[in-house]
Structures are given as structure tokens and as C-alpha cells.
Design a protein around this motif. Sequence first.
Motif, PDB file in Angstrom:
ATOM      1  N   ASN A 115     -85.508 -38.480 -51.446  1.00 27.13           N
ATOM      2  CA  ASN A 115     -85.620 -38.118 -53.045  1.00 27.13           C
ATOM      3  C   ASN A 115     -84.166 -38.647 -53.714  1.00 27.13           C
ATOM      4  O   ASN A 115     -83.464 -37.769 -53.523  1.00 27.13           O
ATOM      5  CB  ASN A 115     -86.133 -36.999 -53.629  1.00 27.13           C
ATOM      6  CG  ASN A 115     -86.099 -36.674 -54.998  1.00 27.13           C
ATOM      7  OD1 ASN A 115     -86.060 -37.811 -55.590  1.00 27.13           O
ATOM      8  ND2 ASN A 115     -86.658 -35.380 -55.466  1.00 27.13           N
ATOM      9  N   TRP A 116     -84.235 -39.698 -54.560  1.00 29.64           N
ATOM     10  CA  TRP A 116     -82.966 -39.987 -55.016  1.00 29.64           C
ATOM     11  C   TRP A 116     -82.788 -39.644 -56.513  1.00 29.64           C
ATOM     12  O   TRP A 116     -81.819 -40.239 -57.175  1.00 29.64           O
ATOM     13  CB  TRP A 116     -82.822 -41.555 -54.863  1.00 29.64           C
ATOM     14  CG  TRP A 116     -82.791 -42.090 -53.747  1.00 29.64           C
ATOM     15  CD1 TRP A 116     -83.925 -42.330 -52.872  1.00 29.64           C
ATOM     16  CD2 TRP A 116     -81.554 -42.335 -52.848  1.00 29.64           C
ATOM     17  NE1 TRP A 116     -83.342 -42.777 -51.357  1.00 29.64           N
ATOM     18  CE2 TRP A 116     -81.985 -42.591 -51.320  1.00 29.64           C
ATOM     19  CE3 TRP A 116     -80.169 -41.857 -52.984  1.00 29.64           C
ATOM     20  CZ2 TRP A 116     -81.003 -42.742 -50.338  1.00 29.64           C
ATOM     21  CZ3 TRP A 116     -79.370 -41.996 -52.000  1.00 29.64           C
ATOM     22  CH2 TRP A 116     -79.785 -42.665 -50.769  1.00 29.64           C
ATOM     23  N   THR A 406     -76.972 -34.810 -38.306  1.00 33.53           N
ATOM     24  CA  THR A 406     -77.653 -34.043 -39.682  1.00 33.53           C
ATOM     25  C   THR A 406     -76.416 -34.242 -40.762  1.00 33.53           C
ATOM     26  O   THR A 406     -75.365 -34.667 -40.475  1.00 33.53           O
ATOM     27  CB  THR A 406     -77.772 -32.719 -39.625  1.00 33.53           C
ATOM     28  OG1 THR A 406     -76.482 -31.829 -39.485  1.00 33.53           O
ATOM     29  CG2 THR A 406     -78.945 -32.429 -38.681  1.00 33.53           C
ATOM     30  N   PRO A 407     -76.919 -34.278 -42.272  1.00 33.54           N
ATOM     31  CA  PRO A 407     -76.091 -34.688 -43.366  1.00 33.54           C
ATOM     32  C   PRO A 407     -74.614 -33.493 -43.226  1.00 33.54           C
ATOM     33  O   PRO A 407     -74.918 -32.312 -43.031  1.00 33.54           O
ATOM     34  CB  PRO A 407     -76.777 -34.393 -44.533  1.00 33.54           C
ATOM     35  CG  PRO A 407     -78.282 -34.682 -43.889  1.00 33.54           C
ATOM     36  CD  PRO A 407     -78.125 -34.234 -42.683  1.00 33.54           C
ATOM     37  N   ARG A 408     -73.682 -33.650 -43.378  1.00 31.44           N
ATOM     38  CA  ARG A 408     -72.498 -33.090 -43.302  1.00 31.44           C
ATOM     39  C   ARG A 408     -71.903 -32.875 -44.672  1.00 31.44           C
ATOM     40  O   ARG A 408     -71.550 -33.972 -45.426  1.00 31.44           O
ATOM     41  CB  ARG A 408     -71.341 -33.831 -42.546  1.00 31.44           C
ATOM     42  CG  ARG A 408     -71.892 -33.776 -41.027  1.00 31.44           C
ATOM     43  CD  ARG A 408     -70.453 -34.229 -40.330  1.00 31.44           C
ATOM     44  NE  ARG A 408     -70.904 -34.811 -39.166  1.00 31.44           N
ATOM     45  CZ  ARG A 408     -70.477 -35.741 -38.227  1.00 31.44           C
ATOM     46  NH1 ARG A 408     -69.227 -36.309 -38.820  1.00 31.44           N
ATOM     47  NH2 ARG A 408     -70.578 -36.393 -37.336  1.00 31.44           N
ATOM     48  N   LYS A 409     -71.400 -31.807 -44.969  1.00 31.61           N
ATOM     49  CA  LYS A 409     -70.778 -31.706 -46.479  1.00 31.61           C
ATOM     50  C   LYS A 409     -69.281 -32.498 -46.379  1.00 31.61           C
ATOM     51  O   LYS A 409     -68.835 -31.821 -45.244  1.00 31.61           O
ATOM     52  CB  LYS A 409     -70.691 -30.054 -46.648  1.00 31.61           C
ATOM     53  CG  LYS A 409     -69.875 -29.974 -47.935  1.00 31.61           C
ATOM     54  CD  LYS A 409     -69.698 -28.456 -48.102  1.00 31.61           C
ATOM     55  CE  LYS A 409     -68.888 -27.920 -49.359  1.00 31.61           C
ATOM     56  NZ  LYS A 409     -68.485 -26.666 -49.465  1.00 31.61           N
ATOM     57  N   GLN A 410     -68.954 -33.146 -47.188  1.00 33.14           N
ATOM     58  CA  GLN A 410     -67.535 -33.931 -47.131  1.00 33.14           C
ATOM     59  C   GLN A 410     -66.750 -33.389 -48.361  1.00 33.14           C
ATOM     60  O   GLN A 410     -65.804 -34.056 -48.454  1.00 33.14           O
ATOM     61  CB  GLN A 410     -67.756 -35.202 -47.396  1.00 33.14           C
ATOM     62  CG  GLN A 410     -68.648 -35.804 -46.036  1.00 33.14           C
ATOM     63  CD  GLN A 410     -68.726 -37.307 -46.162  1.00 33.14           C
ATOM     64  OE1 GLN A 410     -67.933 -38.109 -46.894  1.00 33.14           O
ATOM     65  NE2 GLN A 410     -69.508 -38.048 -45.352  1.00 33.14           N
ATOM     66  N   TYR A 411     -67.150 -32.384 -49.166  1.00 29.22           N
ATOM     67  CA  TYR A 411     -66.193 -32.376 -50.172  1.00 29.22           C
ATOM     68  C   TYR A 411     -65.854 -30.766 -50.115  1.00 29.22           C
ATOM     69  O   TYR A 411     -66.363 -29.850 -49.479  1.00 29.22           O
ATOM     70  CB  TYR A 411     -67.087 -32.340 -51.602  1.00 29.22           C
ATOM     71  CG  TYR A 411     -68.253 -31.535 -51.862  1.00 29.22           C
ATOM     72  CD1 TYR A 411     -68.030 -30.341 -52.378  1.00 29.22           C
ATOM     73  CD2 TYR A 411     -69.514 -31.946 -51.681  1.00 29.22           C
ATOM     74  CE1 TYR A 411     -69.282 -29.494 -52.670  1.00 29.22           C
ATOM     75  CE2 TYR A 411     -70.556 -31.226 -51.479  1.00 29.22           C
ATOM     76  CZ  TYR A 411     -70.398 -29.812 -52.187  1.00 29.22           C
ATOM     77  OH  TYR A 411     -71.276 -28.953 -52.627  1.00 29.22           O
ATOM     78  N   LEU A 433     -75.735 -32.852 -53.425  1.00 25.47           N
ATOM     79  CA  LEU A 433     -76.540 -33.742 -52.628  1.00 25.47           C
ATOM     80  C   LEU A 433     -75.977 -34.958 -52.014  1.00 25.47           C
ATOM     81  O   LEU A 433     -76.575 -35.671 -51.490  1.00 25.47           O
ATOM     82  CB  LEU A 433     -77.762 -34.359 -53.818  1.00 25.47           C
ATOM     83  CG  LEU A 433     -78.593 -33.248 -54.192  1.00 25.47           C
ATOM     84  CD1 LEU A 433     -79.450 -33.901 -55.472  1.00 25.47           C
ATOM     85  CD2 LEU A 433     -79.576 -32.702 -53.300  1.00 25.47           C
ATOM     86  N   THR A 434     -74.820 -34.939 -52.282  1.00 25.85           N
ATOM     87  CA  THR A 434     -73.894 -36.132 -51.926  1.00 25.85           C
ATOM     88  C   THR A 434     -73.858 -36.157 -50.337  1.00 25.85           C
ATOM     89  O   THR A 434     -73.904 -37.464 -49.868  1.00 25.85           O
ATOM     90  CB  THR A 434     -72.507 -36.116 -52.203  1.00 25.85           C
ATOM     91  OG1 THR A 434     -71.939 -34.916 -51.877  1.00 25.85           O
ATOM     92  CG2 THR A 434     -72.420 -36.245 -53.903  1.00 25.85           C
TER      93      THR A 434
END
Length: 720
Positions: A115-116, A406-411, A433-434
Motif C-alpha cells: 500500500n503506497w 525483512t524491512p529494516r528501520k534506517q532512521y 513507512l520508509t
Amino acid sequence: FSTIQLETYKLLQNHEKVRNNLNEKLHYLMVDEFQDTNTIQEKLIFLLAGKQQNICVVGDDDQGLYRFRGATIRNILEFEKNFPKGVCQQVELSTNYRSNPEIIQFYNQWMEQNNWSKNSTTYRFDKKIIAHESNRVDQKTVVKVSGEDGLGNWESEVYLFLQAMKTKGKISDWNQIAFLFRSVKNSKVLRLSQYLEERGIPVYSPRSNLFFERKEIRLAMGAILFLFPMYGNLRKWKEDASLAEWDFYDACLLEFGKELRKPENYNLLNWCKEKARTHMKLSKNLDYAFSGLFYQLIQFELFSSLLSDNIFTIKDSRGVRNLSQFSKLLTKFEYLHHISVFTPKNIGESVVRFFNQYIRFLLQGGIDEYEDNSEYAPSGCVSFLTIHQSKGLEFPVVIVGSLESTPRKQYTEIDELLQNNFYQKPPFEPMDLTKVYDFYRLYYTAYSRTQNLLVLSCQENVASGPGTRNIPSKYFTESYRHLINWRDAPTIYDIELAQVKDVNIKGEYSFTSHINLFETCSLQYKFYKELGFAPVRQGATIFGTLVHQTIEDIHKAALKNEEHLITSANIEDWFNTNYQHLSKRERVYLAPKTQEAALSQVKSYVEKQNNDWSYIQEAEVDVSLVKDKYILKGTIDLVKGDGDTVEIIDFKSEKKPDLVKEQDTLYRYKRQLEVYAHLVEERTNYKVSKMHLYYTGEKESNPYITFEKDKSLIDQTIKS
């Protein structure tokens, strides 16, 4: 790099003259990969475009991978908003000429399953990629090659798939296959690479952190350890020295020792013993340090066998390329620690620093192996690349791994603080969501590298309790579960596979750095230019460049009508600044007396001009000429000639040669001038009438040697 961008922005923003000068020259700007630009790059583009604002940007928002270095997807999504309504036209390029329909359908669905949108804003252009008619095929073109749950057979399954594609399918070269991973330094990826290589499938993976694991590097390390018997005492200097590094040193020494025991290495053994004795009881200065010792070492068969004639492919040249990289590490160490030769005073401390600080630091940080920019998929090897590395490339067969990801938090909190309080625009994508957006963009980029056959690959695993997890992860489940196993898809062997495209980057060659060196000694050319070994002492080269560059500063002052600046004090300042830059760039030092001699040549040249600089037409003109298969380049000083002609002058920082005894040298220099004359006439509106050599080291007689231009001789030289 970001500081350089900021300074460029300040320059254009605050200095109208500079900005206007560029605006007058640049009428149209075209920017590729616009989704990877950052905020300040966008500002620079609009400053460079000036009042005309003729800007065309091209990009794919689905391939925005560089958030970690400041890129923002909003630059492409909001580009139209920089112009009044209706001024900026958007053109959709939705036909894919690379991949066949099933592959395109696969990655279209991949992007659609996320979902974008949030709060009535969509963070992606609404688009549907379609295949070009010429790419329609009947075969199955998206399959899986995976190890079954509980069997641990991923490596063997991948190997069997590759062998089947080679024997039954249309693969003519291993380079038609690329493996794409999130990281190539992952232990599973390294094991797969090793598994394939042990079974005769070469792997090209320059960024996999295996430099110190390569046999030739371990032997070179072992040899240097053997040559310094004080190595054993190093363990006493053991502040934080981890056991892993010492285990590595011991293993290298052991491997080298085994080689020394072989009958064919008898001469090497005797040489090593003699050197080790010398180093242990050093009583006088030697004429070498680490790099010089290394070049003595590689004359022996154990290493020189890697320098055979059969090293023109990446696959065959890996060993010698790694030794070349090792030579650069040694010369860099010598530069950092101001070591030119071993002395009784410095040898012990140098060895301690080399192993306990320098190599230890490199072992912990890891080093990439040689990577050829002109050949992204070397013949004879399958490629192991990170997905980021593969961006912009294409391969007939792509095998995508890292399906456990899996998606990783980058901030961090700092990023949130900056975005909310300090950015010049309000926040764009929701920060929470980034990581998901970037995850989908990353694998979309991986899938879309494929031309003919896309493969998803992993060691399947069903989580059975705490500490275990499902592979592939839940993010891939929807895409993965419909895939057919390669063993159940016999039509994959009928797919017509493309050949890897030739990058076709033209080499750049100058007379002095390339042509002259090649004609003097082609083996030396191969060693330094083709293979990239580090020269041990470059004093003579840096001396000449230093004289050249300072004379260039003088000429440029004269051309700006600033003759009053050509004073002894300013000449010394220019000279010292040039020396600092050159010394850092080339990692070479000149002794104070050598520096004085170079400065003296410059001052002598200035005195002989009697403050008359009117003859200088242009200084240090960079001239490049694109030929069919290469680019010829040179840097030339032009002086005024008769009528509308110019004359070429080239400075030599040496004494004038004997015109009879040193005819060979003069002949080489004359040919250099002929190449320069050709470049000037082909690339500019000037006609050349004469060519001069000026010897800055000549004190007794006229420093000039002059040649009349002869077009027929120039044509012969260029042909040759």
C-alpha cells in the motif's frame, strides 16, 4: 562529498558573476536517475538552469535506493511543482525493452501488493510496465531454485540448477548468470560462493570481503612475517590485539612455511633465510622498505607464476590483481609513516606498527578485491553482486537471494529531529513507512535486472519454535508461493538467452603516461598501467610535475594580466601548495634539497623571461581527441606564432640532452610534440607552425630545442 556540494551551492547562490557565466554556457540540462538526487543537488540543478529553466529529468521512482546517503524520492514525485501549472510536461516511458512479459508481470504484482498511500497522499507514480512485443516467449520464465525445509540442500540445489542450465540449456558463458543479494558478505552467501568454486564454477564477487582469504595474499602475508623474525616478539605488544588476528598471522606463516619446504622453492627458502638474518641484526640502512622487499619477493616462482601471459581475463587475473592491491597497501603504509627505507632505528617499530595497527585495522574493516568498471560481468564467472551494485545493469539470468530479509528501520532520532525542525520543506514520506517502501523498491530493482529468466532462491525453512523463522519471510510469501520448482519446468532449457552486453568504455591514453611507457617497455606498461601495481619510488615523476604545475600558475597569472603577482614570494607559495597536493595524491615525498632544485628551475625560467609574458597564448590546455577505439589526450602550452598560427611548448625538468649522443630521447620527445600538434589542430581552430622543447634544468646554453612542423611526419606518428 556533501561538503563539496554545499560549497558549490554557496558559490552559485552568492556569486552572481559565476552563476551567470555558467547560465550563459548551459542552455539545456538533462539529469538521469533523478530519483537518486538529494535536496542540495536539486537546488544546484535549478541554479545551473538559470532563467531559461530548460530541464529534463529522467528516472524511475520505484528504483530509489539511496535514502541512506540523503537521496529523496520527492524530487522526482514533486518535480512538476517547481513550475507554474501546465509548464512542465510529464512523459511516461512504460514499455520495457529488457524483460519478457512474465517477469514484468511478476515485479508489477510485487509493487502492487504494498500500500503506497497514506492520508490521501500516494508516494509512488501510478504506472503499469508492459513488455515490448519482441520479448514475448512461450516458456516459463520465473521459477524457484531452493533447498527443501529440513534438508539443508540449498547449495547443492543451486549447483545442480547451474549445471543443468549449462548442459541442457542455452548458457554459453557463466557470465550470463548473476546472483543478487542484500549483502555479499553474509556467511550463507560466502558458503555458497565457496561451494560453487570448489566444484569448478568461478565466482566474481569483488565486494565479498575475501581479500585476506585468497591464497596469494595469505602467502604474501606469511612471507613478510617470515622475513621479520622479530614477529614472535610482537605478541608482547598486545593491547587489544584480538586472538583472531594472531590466529590469522599464524595460519599465514604456516601456509608459507609449507610452500618453502617444497623442492621447487629451494632458492626462495635460501633467499628468505638470508633476508631474515639481515633484518634480525640490521646494522646499516637498507635500500628498500616493505614495498621494495615485496617486489624482490615476487620474482620467485611461487608468486611470479601468477604473472603469466594468461591474465587477460578477470577470472585468470584475480591472483595477480590481488597482489597488485597488496602492493598499494604497502606503499600507502610507507607514505603514512614516512618510511622510505629500513634503518636499524626504524625497522622494529615499523614491523610492530605494520602488523599490530595497519594490517589489523584492514583485517577488521575488510577490503574489496579488484573490480573492473569496463567489464561488469567478466567472462567465465557467475557474478555475486549486492542489489545496489546491480543497479543499472542487466543479466540474461538473475537469481535473487536474501529472501529471509525483512524491512529494516534506517532512521534515528536525529533524522526525525532534522526532518521535523530543520528541513526547508515539510516532511514527505511518513518516517515509519520508509523502511517498507525502501524494501519493496530494493527487490523491485533486483527483479527488474532480468532479461530472460528470473529465479528466486533460498533455503526454505518453516519456523518450529523460538529463535527460528520462516524462510522466505512473510513479505515474499505472496510472490513466492505460486512459483514452480525449476525441476518441474523443462521449458527453461529452451529459453533463448541474451549475451552480456559489452560496456565498451574507451580507454584514455596520453603520450607521456601511456604511449611512451609502452614503447620503452611494454612489460612495465602491463605491470603498472594494466595490472595497477604501485611504483616504489616516483620522485623523478613528481619532480617534473611540480615544475610544470608551478610554471602553469605563473602563465595563468600572466594571462589574467596579473604580472605584478609573479614575485619570488608568490612563486614559492604556488610551488609549496602544488607540492602539498602532489605529495598527498601520489603518496611521495621529495627531500628538501630536491625541492630546492625544482624551485630553482622555476625561478630560473622566470628570470630568463625578463617579465615579458606577451608571447603566452594559452597555458596547460587540456586537449582530448576521440578516436574510433580510444581517446588520445594531452596537456599543452601554446605560444603565439607567425600570423594566425600558434607554437607548442613543452617543458622538460632536466638538462638539455646532447643532440648527437641522445638522439633516441630527442626522437621520443619530438614524437610527443607531433602528437600534441595533431591534437591541437584536430580539436581547435589553431594551426601549429613550430614545436619547442624548453629545458628548465639547462643553465649554460639556450634552453630551447625547436622543430618545424612537418605534416607528413605527424601523420606517420599518429598512424604508428
